[in-house]
Design a protein around this motif. Structure first.
Motif, PDB file in Angstrom:
ATOM      1  N   LEU A 160       0.829  -1.205   0.000  1.00 57.51           N
ATOM      2  CA  LEU A 160       0.000   0.000   0.000  1.00 57.51           C
ATOM      3  C   LEU A 160       0.862   1.253   0.000  1.00 57.51           C
ATOM      4  O   LEU A 160       0.555   2.232  -0.699  1.00 57.51           O
ATOM      5  CB  LEU A 160      -0.920   0.010   1.210  1.00 57.51           C
ATOM      6  N   ALA A 161       1.957   1.234   0.756  1.00 54.46           N
ATOM      7  CA  ALA A 161       2.829   2.410   0.817  1.00 54.46           C
ATOM      8  C   ALA A 161       3.436   2.713  -0.548  1.00 54.46           C
ATOM      9  O   ALA A 161       3.457   3.877  -0.991  1.00 54.46           O
ATOM     10  CB  ALA A 161       3.931   2.179   1.852  1.00 54.46           C
ATOM     11  N   THR A 162       3.919   1.683  -1.229  1.00 54.67           N
ATOM     12  CA  THR A 162       4.568   1.883  -2.529  1.00 54.67           C
ATOM     13  C   THR A 162       3.556   2.277  -3.603  1.00 54.67           C
ATOM     14  O   THR A 162       3.758   3.248  -4.350  1.00 54.67           O
ATOM     15  CB  THR A 162       5.310   0.604  -2.952  1.00 54.67           C
ATOM     16  N   LEU A 163       2.454   1.524  -3.711  1.00 51.87           N
ATOM     17  CA  LEU A 163       1.450   1.818  -4.732  1.00 51.87           C
ATOM     18  C   LEU A 163       0.783   3.173  -4.490  1.00 51.87           C
ATOM     19  O   LEU A 163       0.475   3.910  -5.439  1.00 51.87           O
ATOM     20  CB  LEU A 163       0.391   0.713  -4.761  1.00 51.87           C
ATOM     21  N   GLY A 164       0.565   3.508  -3.206  1.00 52.21           N
ATOM     22  CA  GLY A 164      -0.040   4.805  -2.901  1.00 52.21           C
ATOM     23  C   GLY A 164       0.841   5.965  -3.339  1.00 52.21           C
ATOM     24  O   GLY A 164       0.351   6.952  -3.893  1.00 52.21           O
ATOM     25  N   TYR A 165       2.152   5.839  -3.104  1.00 48.13           N
ATOM     26  CA  TYR A 165       3.072   6.890  -3.528  1.00 48.13           C
ATOM     27  C   TYR A 165       3.172   6.954  -5.047  1.00 48.13           C
ATOM     28  O   TYR A 165       3.208   8.030  -5.653  1.00 48.13           O
ATOM     29  CB  TYR A 165       4.442   6.647  -2.895  1.00 48.13           C
ATOM     30  N   LEU A 166       3.205   5.789  -5.700  1.00 47.96           N
ATOM     31  CA  LEU A 166       3.252   5.761  -7.158  1.00 47.96           C
ATOM     32  C   LEU A 166       1.987   6.367  -7.771  1.00 47.96           C
ATOM     33  O   LEU A 166       2.041   7.004  -8.828  1.00 47.96           O
ATOM     34  CB  LEU A 166       3.420   4.327  -7.650  1.00 47.96           C
ATOM     35  N   ARG A 167       0.851   6.175  -7.102  1.00 47.98           N
ATOM     36  CA  ARG A 167      -0.415   6.690  -7.647  1.00 47.98           C
ATOM     37  C   ARG A 167      -0.516   8.206  -7.500  1.00 47.98           C
ATOM     38  O   ARG A 167      -0.899   8.905  -8.449  1.00 47.98           O
ATOM     39  CB  ARG A 167      -1.592   6.008  -6.931  1.00 47.98           C
ATOM     40  N   PHE A 168      -0.171   8.739  -6.334  1.00 50.20           N
ATOM     41  CA  PHE A 168      -0.397  10.164  -6.086  1.00 50.20           C
ATOM     42  C   PHE A 168       0.885  10.984  -6.089  1.00 50.20           C
ATOM     43  O   PHE A 168       0.828  12.206  -5.955  1.00 50.20           O
ATOM     44  CB  PHE A 168      -1.124  10.340  -4.746  1.00 50.20           C
ATOM     45  N   ARG A 169       2.036  10.326  -6.168  1.00 55.23           N
ATOM     46  CA  ARG A 169       3.328  11.004  -6.301  1.00 55.23           C
ATOM     47  C   ARG A 169       3.518  12.061  -5.214  1.00 55.23           C
ATOM     48  O   ARG A 169       3.251  11.795  -4.043  1.00 55.23           O
ATOM     49  CB  ARG A 169       3.465  11.587  -7.708  1.00 55.23           C
ATOM     50  N   ASP A 170       3.946  13.271  -5.580  1.00 56.90           N
ATOM     51  CA  ASP A 170       4.248  14.305  -4.590  1.00 56.90           C
ATOM     52  C   ASP A 170       3.000  14.909  -3.958  1.00 56.90           C
ATOM     53  O   ASP A 170       3.108  15.697  -3.007  1.00 56.90           O
ATOM     54  CB  ASP A 170       5.075  15.429  -5.232  1.00 56.90           C
ATOM     55  N   ASP A 171       1.814  14.561  -4.463  1.00 54.49           N
ATOM     56  CA  ASP A 171       0.579  15.077  -3.885  1.00 54.49           C
ATOM     57  C   ASP A 171       0.064  14.235  -2.724  1.00 54.49           C
ATOM     58  O   ASP A 171      -0.988  14.541  -2.155  1.00 54.49           O
ATOM     59  CB  ASP A 171      -0.510  15.159  -4.952  1.00 54.49           C
ATOM     60  N   ILE A 172       0.772  13.177  -2.368  1.00 54.21           N
ATOM     61  CA  ILE A 172       0.301  12.279  -1.312  1.00 54.21           C
ATOM     62  C   ILE A 172       0.173  13.031   0.006  1.00 54.21           C
ATOM     63  O   ILE A 172       0.968  13.892   0.332  1.00 54.21           O
ATOM     64  CB  ILE A 172       1.250  11.063  -1.171  1.00 54.21           C
ATOM     65  N   ARG A 173      -0.878  12.706   0.759  1.00 56.45           N
ATOM     66  CA  ARG A 173      -1.183  13.428   1.989  1.00 56.45           C
ATOM     67  C   ARG A 173      -0.958  12.556   3.223  1.00 56.45           C
ATOM     68  O   ARG A 173      -0.522  11.421   3.122  1.00 56.45           O
ATOM     69  CB  ARG A 173      -2.621  13.938   1.952  1.00 56.45           C
ATOM     70  N   GLY A 174      -1.304  13.121   4.383  1.00 55.12           N
ATOM     71  CA  GLY A 174      -1.064  12.416   5.638  1.00 55.12           C
ATOM     72  C   GLY A 174      -1.826  11.116   5.754  1.00 55.12           C
ATOM     73  O   GLY A 174      -1.419  10.212   6.484  1.00 55.12           O
ATOM     74  N   SER A 175      -2.943  11.006   5.075  1.00 51.42           N
ATOM     75  CA  SER A 175      -3.694   9.758   4.954  1.00 51.42           C
ATOM     76  C   SER A 175      -4.100   9.613   3.500  1.00 51.42           C
ATOM     77  O   SER A 175      -4.573  10.576   2.880  1.00 51.42           O
ATOM     78  CB  SER A 175      -4.942   9.773   5.841  1.00 51.42           C
ATOM     79  N   ILE A 176      -3.944   8.434   2.943  1.00 47.67           N
ATOM     80  CA  ILE A 176      -4.237   8.235   1.528  1.00 47.67           C
ATOM     81  C   ILE A 176      -5.711   8.464   1.225  1.00 47.67           C
ATOM     82  O   ILE A 176      -6.083   8.783   0.092  1.00 47.67           O
ATOM     83  CB  ILE A 176      -3.796   6.820   1.086  1.00 47.67           C
ATOM     84  N   THR A 177      -6.583   8.346   2.237  1.00 53.20           N
ATOM     85  CA  THR A 177      -8.001   8.614   2.003  1.00 53.20           C
ATOM     86  C   THR A 177      -8.231  10.069   1.607  1.00 53.20           C
ATOM     87  O   THR A 177      -9.195  10.371   0.890  1.00 53.20           O
ATOM     88  CB  THR A 177      -8.819   8.311   3.266  1.00 53.20           C
ATOM     89  N   LEU A 178      -7.366  10.974   2.046  1.00 53.44           N
ATOM     90  CA  LEU A 178      -7.525  12.391   1.735  1.00 53.44           C
ATOM     91  C   LEU A 178      -7.189  12.697   0.282  1.00 53.44           C
ATOM     92  O   LEU A 178      -7.506  13.791  -0.206  1.00 53.44           O
ATOM     93  CB  LEU A 178      -6.653  13.238   2.664  1.00 53.44           C
ATOM     94  N   ASN A 179      -6.537  11.759  -0.406  1.00 56.51           N
ATOM     95  CA  ASN A 179      -6.213  11.940  -1.815  1.00 56.51           C
ATOM     96  C   ASN A 179      -7.328  11.468  -2.744  1.00 56.51           C
ATOM     97  O   ASN A 179      -7.306  11.769  -3.938  1.00 56.51           O
ATOM     98  CB  ASN A 179      -4.930  11.197  -2.181  1.00 56.51           C
ATOM     99  N   LEU A 180      -8.266  10.714  -2.216  1.00 60.82           N
ATOM    100  CA  LEU A 180      -9.332  10.184  -3.064  1.00 60.82           C
ATOM    101  C   LEU A 180     -10.256  11.314  -3.490  1.00 60.82           C
ATOM    102  O   LEU A 180     -10.752  12.072  -2.655  1.00 60.82           O
ATOM    103  CB  LEU A 180     -10.129   9.115  -2.305  1.00 60.82           C
ATOM    104  N   PRO A 181     -10.517  11.458  -4.771  1.00 63.38           N
ATOM    105  CA  PRO A 181     -11.372  12.557  -5.250  1.00 63.38           C
ATOM    106  C   PRO A 181     -12.821  12.378  -4.816  1.00 63.38           C
ATOM    107  O   PRO A 181     -13.240  11.289  -4.416  1.00 63.38           O
ATOM    108  CB  PRO A 181     -11.224  12.463  -6.779  1.00 63.38           C
ATOM    109  N   HIS A 182     -13.581  13.470  -4.925  1.00 58.28           N
ATOM    110  CA  HIS A 182     -14.959  13.480  -4.440  1.00 58.28           C
ATOM    111  C   HIS A 182     -15.971  13.132  -5.515  1.00 58.28           C
ATOM    112  O   HIS A 182     -17.175  13.190  -5.259  1.00 58.28           O
ATOM    113  CB  HIS A 182     -15.298  14.864  -3.883  1.00 58.28           C
ATOM    114  N   ASP A 183     -15.515  12.805  -6.712  1.00 57.74           N
ATOM    115  CA  ASP A 183     -16.448  12.605  -7.823  1.00 57.74           C
ATOM    116  C   ASP A 183     -16.987  11.189  -7.902  1.00 57.74           C
ATOM    117  O   ASP A 183     -17.630  10.825  -8.880  1.00 57.74           O
ATOM    118  CB  ASP A 183     -15.764  12.974  -9.145  1.00 57.74           C
ATOM    119  N   SER A 184     -16.722  10.384  -6.889  1.00 55.46           N
ATOM    120  CA  SER A 184     -17.188   9.002  -6.909  1.00 55.46           C
ATOM    121  C   SER A 184     -17.771   8.641  -5.545  1.00 55.46           C
ATOM    122  O   SER A 184     -17.185   8.953  -4.506  1.00 55.46           O
ATOM    123  CB  SER A 184     -16.024   8.052  -7.250  1.00 55.46           C
ATOM    124  N   TRP A 185     -18.926   7.984  -5.560  1.00 58.57           N
ATOM    125  CA  TRP A 185     -19.558   7.588  -4.301  1.00 58.57           C
ATOM    126  C   TRP A 185     -18.697   6.579  -3.554  1.00 58.57           C
ATOM    127  O   TRP A 185     -18.695   6.553  -2.312  1.00 58.57           O
ATOM    128  CB  TRP A 185     -20.939   6.997  -4.569  1.00 58.57           C
TER     129      TRP A 185
END
Length: 483
Positions: free
Chosen positions: A304-329
Motif C-alpha cells: 500500500l505504501a509503494t502503490l499509494g506513492y506511485l499513484r499520487f506522487r508528490d501530492d500524497i497526503r497524511g492519509s491516503i483517504t484524503l487523496n481520493l477525489p470526491h467525484d465518486s460515491w
C-alpha cells in the motif's frame, strides 16, 4: 488484581470479542473443558491483523515519499523484520522469567520489572519499580497519542466528506476547496479545528462505556468497514500507477526521520503480542502465528505504501483517504467507513490509559463521588487529546510525533534491553550484545531525530516546511497563500 495484569494490552481491539465468552466459560465450573484459555490459531492470526491495521497504515505512502521510492519500501521492510524480531524477544523473555519464578504469564510492564528485579546489578534491582512505571507511562502516552491522531483523522475525513458533497454543485465550490482556508471562509469551508470541537461531545460519550465487552458487535462491524475501505482503496490506486523511475530513489536525510516516525507508528501491535500469546490454547504455536500474521502485515504495508506513492506522487497526503477525489460515491464511502472504524477504535485505544489513570484517582475519593470522578477524569483525558489535535492539526506531524516519541520506545528500545538484562548467563554473548545494543541504539536515534524534526516543523512551519504543507494537502491553515 486481574485488571492490573492486563494494563499492557495497549492495542486492545482484537481481545474485546473474546472477553465476554471467556468469562461465561469460567462460570461453567461443572465442565472442565470450558476452562482452558480461549483463542485458536486462526483467531490469533485475525487478532494480530486487527491489532496492527489502523490509521498508521494509511499514512505509509507519505512515509515512502519522505524516504524515496527505493529506500522507503526497503527501509519499511527492514523495520518490519526488526519489529517482529523484537516481538519474539518480548515473548521469549516473558516465558523465561515466568518459568524461572513459577508465575503466571507476564505482561509488558511486569516483564520489564521482573527482568530488572532478577538482574545481578543492584542498581537495576532498585530501579525495577521505576521500570514498571516507565513502561506504563509510555503505554499511556502512546494510547493518548493514538487518540489525538484519531481526532485529526476523523476531522480531516469528515471535513472532506461534508465539503465533497457540494463539489458537484458548482465550479465555484471546487475553487474554494482548492484554496487555503483563510481565503475560502465560506459555509462549506469551516476550519478543521471546528470539526474536532464538534466531534468532542460524541467521543466523550463513547468513552463513558467502561465495559468494552458491550462494544463487541460494534467493534466487529467497525473491523468489517475498515476491511471494505482497504479493498476500495486498492481498487482505486491500481487503476493508474505512475512510472517509479520518475520519482526520487532516496529522499534527503532531513526527511528520513519523518519516515521513521510514521513507519514505527504503523507497527503499533507490539502490545498485542503478550496478551494474545497468554490466551492461546496452544502457546507453543504462537511464534508461527506471529510470523505468518506479521509477514502478511509487512507485505500489506509495503504494497500500500509503494502503490499509494506511485499513484499520487508528490501530492500524497497524511492519509491516503484524503487523496481520493470526491467525484465518486465509492471514494466517499471509503472515508465514511474508515472513519466509523476509527471512531469505534477510539474507545478501545482509550481503555488502557483510563484503566491506568482512573482507578488510583477514584480510590482516593469518597465512594459516593467515585462515579462522577470517573466520568469527569475520562472527559478530561478526551479533552486533552482533542487539545493536542487542535494545537497540531496536521495528520502527518501528529503521526510522526507519536511514533517517534512513544512507539519507538515500546517497539525498539525496551525489548532488546530486556533481553540483555534477563539473559541467564552474564555477561551475554558478544553477538547478542551487539545485536541488542544496535537495535536499541537505532530506536533511540530514531526517537531523538524524529522528535526533533517533527517539533521543529510544528514550531517553525515556514522553515523548509511550507512546501510540504502545501504538497501534502493538509487542512491546517497555511501561513502563506499558495500560488
Amino acid at each position: 488484581m486481574p485488571a492490573a495484569e492486563q494494563l499492557d494490552m495497549e492495542v486492545m481491539t482484537p481481545l474485546m470479542e473474546e472477553a465476554g465468552g471467556e468469562e461465561e466459560d469460567v462460570d461453567k465450573d461443572e465442565d472442565p473443558e470450558h476452562l482452558p484459555q480461549g483463542i485458536t490459531f486462526t483467531q490469533t492470526l485475525l487478532h494480530l491483523l486487527k491489532g496492527n491495521i489502523g490509521t498508521g497504515l494509511l499514512g505509509l505512502p507519505l512515509a515512502v515519499k519522505n524516504a524515496g521510492i527505493v529506500l522507503g519500501p526497503v527501509s519499511l521492510l527492514l523495520m518490519g523484520v526488526v519489529c517482529v524480531h523484537c516481538m519474539h524477544i518480548l515473548v521469549n523473555c516473558s516465558h523465561q522469567l515466568s518459568e524461572r519464578l513459577k508465575r503466571s504469564p507476564l505482561g509488558y510492564s511486569d516483564t520489564v520489572a521482573v527482568a530488572m528485579e532478577m538482574s545481578s546489578s543492584q542498581c537495576l534491582r532498585k530501579g525495577a519499580h521505576f521500570g514498571r512505571h516507565l513502561v506504563n507511562f509510555f503505554l499511556v502516552l502512546t494510547q493518548l497519542g493514538f487518540c489525538s491522531v484519531y481526532f485529526v483523522f476523523l476531522a480531516e475525513n469528515i471535513k472532506q466528506v461534508m465539503e465533497g458533497a457540494h463539489l458537484n454543485s458548482s465550479v465555484e465550490t471546487v475553487l474554494i476547496h482548492s484554496n487555503s482556508l483563510e481565503e475560502g471562509a465560506v459555509a462549506t469551508g469551516l476550519d478543521l479545528r471546528l470539526y474536532m470541537v464538534f466531534l468532542l461531545p460524541f467521543i466523550i460519550v463513547l468513552t463513558f462505556i467502561r465495559d468494552l465487552r458491550n462494544m463487541a458487535a460494534l467493534s466487529a462491524i467497525a473491523n468489517l468497514c475498515m476491511a471494505i475501505s482497504l479493498i476500495l482503496i486498492f481498487t482505486y490506486i491500481l487503476n493508474d500507477v505512475s512510472d517509479p523511475r520518475r520519482l526520487p530513489y532516496a529522499s534527503t536525510w532531513r526527511k528520513f526521520p519523518f519516515f521513521f516516525g510514521t513507519a514505527i507508528f504503523a507497527f503499533e501491535g507490539i502490545g498485542v503480542v503478550l496478551p494474545l500469546e497468554n490466551q492461546m490454547r496452544e502457546p507453543k504455536r504462537f511464534p508461527q502465528a506471529l510470523n505468518i500474521g506479521m509477514g502478511f502485515i509487512i507485505i500489506l504495508y509495503v504494497t500500500l505504501a509503494t502503490l499509494g506513492y506511485l499513484r499520487f506522487r508528490d501530492d500524497i497526503r497524511g492519509s491516503i483517504t484524503l487523496n481520493l477525489p470526491h467525484d465518486s460515491w465509492s471514494n466517499q464511502l471509503v472515508k465514511v467507513l474508515y472513519s466509523f472504524g476509527v471512531f469505534v477504535s477510539f474507545a478501545v485505544q482509550f481503555f488502557v490509559p483510563a484503566e491506568i489513570l482512573v482507578p488510583p484517582v477514584c480510590g482516593r475519593i469518597r465512594k459516593s463521588w467515585r462515579r462522577v470522578a470517573d466520568l469527569s477524569l475520562r472527559a478530561l483525558l478526551v479533552c486533552l487529546t482533542c487539545i493536542t489535535a487542535v494545537l497540531i492539526p496536521r495528520l502527518d506531524l501528529v503521526i510522526s510525533l507519536v511514533g517517534a516519541v512513544s512507539s519507538s520506545a515500546l517497539a525498539l528500545v525496551f525489548p532488546p534491553l530486556v533481553e540483555l538484562v534477563a539473559f541467564p548467563s552474564q555477561p551475554p554473548p558478544p553477538l547478542l550484545l551487539l545485536k541488542d545494543l544496535s537495535i536499541a541504539a537505532f530506536g533511540f536515534i530514531g526517537f531523538l531525530t524524529g522528535t526533533y524534526v517533527t517539533l521543529e516543523e510544528i514550531i517553525y512551519p515556514d522553515d523548509q516546511g511550507q512546501t510540504r504543507l502545501h504538497d501534502n494537502g493538509n487542512w491546517a491553515t497555511p501561513t502563506t497563500s499558495p500560488p
